[in-house]
Design a protein around this motif. Structure first.
Motif, mmCIF file in Angstrom:
data_model
loop_
_atom_site.group_PDB
_atom_site.id
_atom_site.type_symbol
_atom_site.label_atom_id
_atom_site.label_comp_id
_atom_site.label_asym_id
_atom_site.label_seq_id
_atom_site.Cartn_x
_atom_site.Cartn_y
_atom_site.Cartn_z
ATOM 1 N N ALA A 1 0.831 -1.208 0.000
ATOM 2 C CA ALA A 1 0.000 0.000 0.000
ATOM 3 C C ALA A 1 0.864 1.257 0.000
ATOM 4 C CB ALA A 1 -0.931 -0.004 1.210
ATOM 5 N N LEU A 2 1.950 1.251 0.769
ATOM 6 C CA LEU A 2 2.852 2.397 0.816
ATOM 7 C C LEU A 2 3.483 2.649 -0.547
ATOM 8 C CD1 LEU A 2 4.530 4.576 2.225
ATOM 9 C CD2 LEU A 2 6.106 2.777 2.972
ATOM 10 N N ALA A 3 3.943 1.592 -1.199
ATOM 11 C CA ALA A 3 4.574 1.750 -2.516
ATOM 12 C C ALA A 3 3.580 2.265 -3.543
ATOM 13 C CB ALA A 3 5.172 0.422 -2.969
ATOM 14 N N ALA A 4 2.371 1.736 -3.513
ATOM 15 C CA ALA A 4 1.359 2.158 -4.481
ATOM 16 C C ALA A 4 1.004 3.631 -4.301
ATOM 17 C CB ALA A 4 0.115 1.290 -4.337
ATOM 18 N N LEU A 5 0.836 4.050 -3.053
ATOM 19 C CA LEU A 5 0.487 5.440 -2.793
ATOM 20 C C LEU A 5 1.629 6.375 -3.180
ATOM 21 C CD1 LEU A 5 -1.412 7.566 -1.704
ATOM 22 C CD2 LEU A 5 -0.661 6.985 0.612
ATOM 23 N N THR B 1 -6.153 12.429 -0.248
ATOM 24 C CA THR B 1 -4.742 12.056 -0.103
ATOM 25 C C THR B 1 -4.403 11.869 1.370
ATOM 26 O OG1 THR B 1 -4.183 13.321 -2.085
ATOM 27 C CG2 THR B 1 -2.374 12.765 -0.603
ATOM 28 N N ALA B 2 -4.863 12.791 2.195
ATOM 29 C CA ALA B 2 -4.606 12.692 3.633
ATOM 30 C C ALA B 2 -5.166 11.401 4.195
ATOM 31 C CB ALA B 2 -5.223 13.889 4.353
ATOM 32 N N GLN B 3 -6.380 11.044 3.808
ATOM 33 C CA GLN B 3 -6.977 9.803 4.302
ATOM 34 C C GLN B 3 -6.106 8.601 3.986
ATOM 35 O OE1 GLN B 3 -11.134 10.369 2.600
ATOM 36 N NE2 GLN B 3 -11.570 9.268 4.493
ATOM 37 N N GLN B 4 -5.564 8.579 2.778
ATOM 38 C CA GLN B 4 -4.783 7.413 2.372
ATOM 39 C C GLN B 4 -3.469 7.321 3.143
ATOM 40 O OE1 GLN B 4 -4.780 6.738 -1.943
ATOM 41 N NE2 GLN B 4 -6.592 8.027 -2.062
ATOM 42 N N TYR B 5 -2.831 8.463 3.390
ATOM 43 C CA TYR B 5 -1.614 8.421 4.203
ATOM 44 C C TYR B 5 -1.917 8.059 5.647
ATOM 45 C CZ TYR B 5 1.634 9.880 0.621
ATOM 46 O OH TYR B 5 2.430 9.909 -0.503
ATOM 47 N N PHE B 6 -3.013 8.541 6.183
ATOM 48 C CA PHE B 6 -3.391 8.160 7.540
ATOM 49 C C PHE B 6 -3.609 6.650 7.631
ATOM 50 C CE2 PHE B 6 -5.369 12.625 8.319
ATOM 51 C CZ PHE B 6 -4.140 13.119 8.723
ATOM 52 N N SER B 7 -4.215 6.073 6.594
ATOM 53 C CA SER B 7 -4.445 4.629 6.580
ATOM 54 C C SER B 7 -3.124 3.864 6.599
ATOM 55 C CB SER B 7 -5.264 4.254 5.342
ATOM 56 O OG SER B 7 -5.386 2.855 5.212
ATOM 57 N N SER C 1 3.923 5.903 -5.438
ATOM 58 C CA SER C 1 4.111 5.976 -6.889
ATOM 59 C C SER C 1 3.122 6.940 -7.525
ATOM 60 C CB SER C 1 3.975 4.587 -7.519
ATOM 61 O OG SER C 1 2.649 4.106 -7.422
ATOM 62 N N VAL C 2 1.918 7.024 -6.972
ATOM 63 C CA VAL C 2 0.923 7.967 -7.468
ATOM 64 C C VAL C 2 1.267 9.387 -7.042
ATOM 65 C CG1 VAL C 2 -1.491 8.698 -7.290
ATOM 66 C CG2 VAL C 2 -0.939 6.278 -7.567
ATOM 67 N N ASP C 3 1.636 9.554 -5.783
ATOM 68 C CA ASP C 3 1.817 10.890 -5.228
ATOM 69 C C ASP C 3 3.055 11.590 -5.781
ATOM 70 O OD1 ASP C 3 0.957 12.969 -3.658
ATOM 71 O OD2 ASP C 3 1.816 12.204 -1.794
ATOM 72 N N LEU C 4 4.027 10.822 -6.272
ATOM 73 C CA LEU C 4 5.246 11.429 -6.807
ATOM 74 C C LEU C 4 5.149 11.745 -8.288
ATOM 75 C CD1 LEU C 4 7.925 9.327 -4.909
ATOM 76 C CD2 LEU C 4 7.385 11.746 -4.572
ATOM 77 N N ASP C 5 4.062 11.337 -8.919
ATOM 78 C CA ASP C 5 3.816 11.663 -10.318
ATOM 79 C C ASP C 5 2.901 12.883 -10.357
ATOM 80 O OD1 ASP C 5 2.159 11.646 -12.833
ATOM 81 O OD2 ASP C 5 3.475 9.967 -13.325
ATOM 82 N N MET C 6 3.354 13.990 -10.934
ATOM 83 C CA MET C 6 2.624 15.259 -10.839
ATOM 84 C C MET C 6 1.202 15.149 -11.367
ATOM 85 S SD MET C 6 2.686 18.290 -9.713
ATOM 86 C CE MET C 6 4.436 18.567 -9.397
#
Length: 468
Positions: free
Chosen positions: A105-109, A236-242, A111-116
């Motif tokens: 889950a960390l890797a997937a998030l 985005t915040a929800q996903q990082y909190f998860s 990879s999305v967040d670092l692509d503008m």
């Protein structure tokens, strides 16, 4: 081509790199599936993997668990995107799925967040009440057990590596407090997704080092979520909190988990979901999350619990929770073994949250008193973002009480401080100013017109809408 589908060369390359046949890949997936309670995948075999390589999309949790099997084999995190098996929407869903492997889950998030472009798409998503659902009671123990038995094959990770990550978290936290969540979050995500993620797949000196590294990673993921929340990127915040909660659970760090749940409750309060906020806040102060926390952190959990109770309409319980939080902070002392993450929570922070609670239960005089106490006691040069928000809230209450002159003077101070801050909460404060000033501006009240122009200019320079 097979039935109109394109061969999945990314998945094929990963299986080749792992030196697996399709049958061996299937067997590895089944082992991971059984570990994760996905008994329905026990029948996966060579033919399934062959179909996936040819372009058929795996169903259910197959893709996530196959990525986990590949991650273990290759000694690095393999995301859905790496394997050609995921979309942005699936990334969002798997991050919020409490049973998805933590590192996947960390890797997937990341990879999305670092692509503008993909980050913009992720930021455009709205807060999801379903995504705020909490895991079952039994989940916490299962995750701690999973952490103890996680297979690792990377480089050696020692106490110095943990110390380095903790130092970086402290530095990023201080920047957030001064400049807001809109500054440097991409840097935080990059560090989390690269250096820290590699540590999480390493071979640890002992189990305490493993737990401490996962706790440090949890705090960094939480901070990225908090910065996204502060910058109004709520999905985005929800996903990082998860993800942060999963990391804390694998570390067996109950107070860290409570700290994250407190942030989730704060977000739900701010976005107008009182029932959800109260459920999460109740969980944040439940059992070891509160009992094992330091007095200062207990006060932080307790005052946000009070805010959730107030938003839910439970006035008497909210006041009782405020009293308990005040007592907890009073019990904090120099000898406490408290985590660095609570460095920001002091008398000024307690007064700010207390004022918000009193405002929400209708005690405006009490709210003004506590907002003023917060302004008076805060180190504004260190905690600049929250100081500006406090002044904004105080001005709003003063105007609501009919005291326009005092409200305008307070808002003027807030705008002075906002210069250089990039925060969704300060932008919302400026919007609230403009909405409250609108009737006075139409009557050509000079002070209102001048202040409105300053608020509009701040919104223009920070990406907020300044339309009247």
């Amino acid at each position: 081509m097979v039935q109109g589908r394109t061969r999945n060369d990314q998945l094929a390359a990963l299986i080749d790199e792992a030196r697996w046949s399709h049958g061996q890949a299937a067997s590895a997936l089944v082992r991971v599936a059984l570990e994760n309670g996905a008994d329905e995948l026990a029948g996966v075999g060579r033919s399934h993997v062959s179909h996936w390589v040819r372009g058929t999309r795996p169903s259910g949790r197959s893709s996530v668990l196959l990525c986990e099997a590949l991650s273990r084999r290759l000694g690095r995190v393999v995301s859905l995107e790496d394997a050609g098996l995921g979309t942005d929407q699936q990334t969002s869903e798997l991050t919020a799925d409490w049973h998805t492997d933590t590192l996947t889950a960390l890797a997937a998030l990341g990879s999305v967040d670092l692509d503008m472009d993909r980050r913009r798409a992720l930021s455009a998503l709205t807060y999801g009440v379903a995504a705020a659902a909490l895991p079952s009671d039994g989940w916490w123990g299962q995750m701690a057990e999973r952490g103890r038995h996680r297979n690792t094959s990377g480089g050696r990770v020692g106490r110095g590596d943990v110390d380095a990550v903790q130092d970086m978290v402290a530095m990023f936290s201080q920047m957030d407090q001064r400049r807001g969540g809109g500054h440097a979050r991409a840097t935080v995500v990059q560090y989390l997704s690269s250096d820290v993620a590699k540590h999480l797949t390493g071979t640890f000196h002992d189990d305490q080092v493993r737990r401490d590294m996962f706790s440090a990673a949890s705090e960094l993921a939480y901070l990225s979520g908090w910065m996204a929340f502060d910058n109004s990127e709520h999905a985005t915040a929800q996903q990082y909190f998860s993800v942060a909660t999963k990391l804390a659970a694998e570390a067996g760090d109950a107070p860290m988990a409570g700290h994250i749940l407190r942030a989730m409750a704060h977000q739900a309060v701010d976005l107008g979901h009182p029932s959800r906020a109260l459920k999460i806040a109740n969980a944040s102060v439940d059992g070891p999350r509160y009992v094992e926390a330091s007095p200062r952190e207990r006060a932080l959990l307790g005052v946000v619990h009070a805010r959730a109770l107030a938003a839910h309409g439970d006035k008497n319980k909210a006041v009782a929770a405020l009293n308990r939080a005040e007592s907890d902070l009073g019990a904090a002392g120099p000898g406490d073994n408290e985590p660095r993450r609570v460095f920001f929570f002091s008398e000024a922070s307690l007064a700010h949250e207390t004022a918000c609670t009193l405002r929400d239960i209708g005690d405006l005089d009490g709210a003004v008193r506590e907002f003023r106490r917060s302004v008076r006691t805060r180190q504004a040069s260190t905690f600049t973002r929250t100081h500006a928000v406090t002044l904004g809230y105080l001005g709003s209450v003063q105007v609501e009480q009919g005291n326009l002159d005092n409200g305008c003077a307070t808002w003027s101070q807030a705008l002075d401080i906002m210069d250089g801050i990039r925060s969704g909460r300060t932008r919302q404060t400026a919007r609230d100013m403009r909405a409250a000033l609108s009737p006075f501006r139409r009557r050509h009240v000079r002070a209102a017109e001048e202040l409105d122009a300053r608020a509009a200019a701040y919104l223009d320079t920070t990406g907020g809408l300044s339309t009247r």
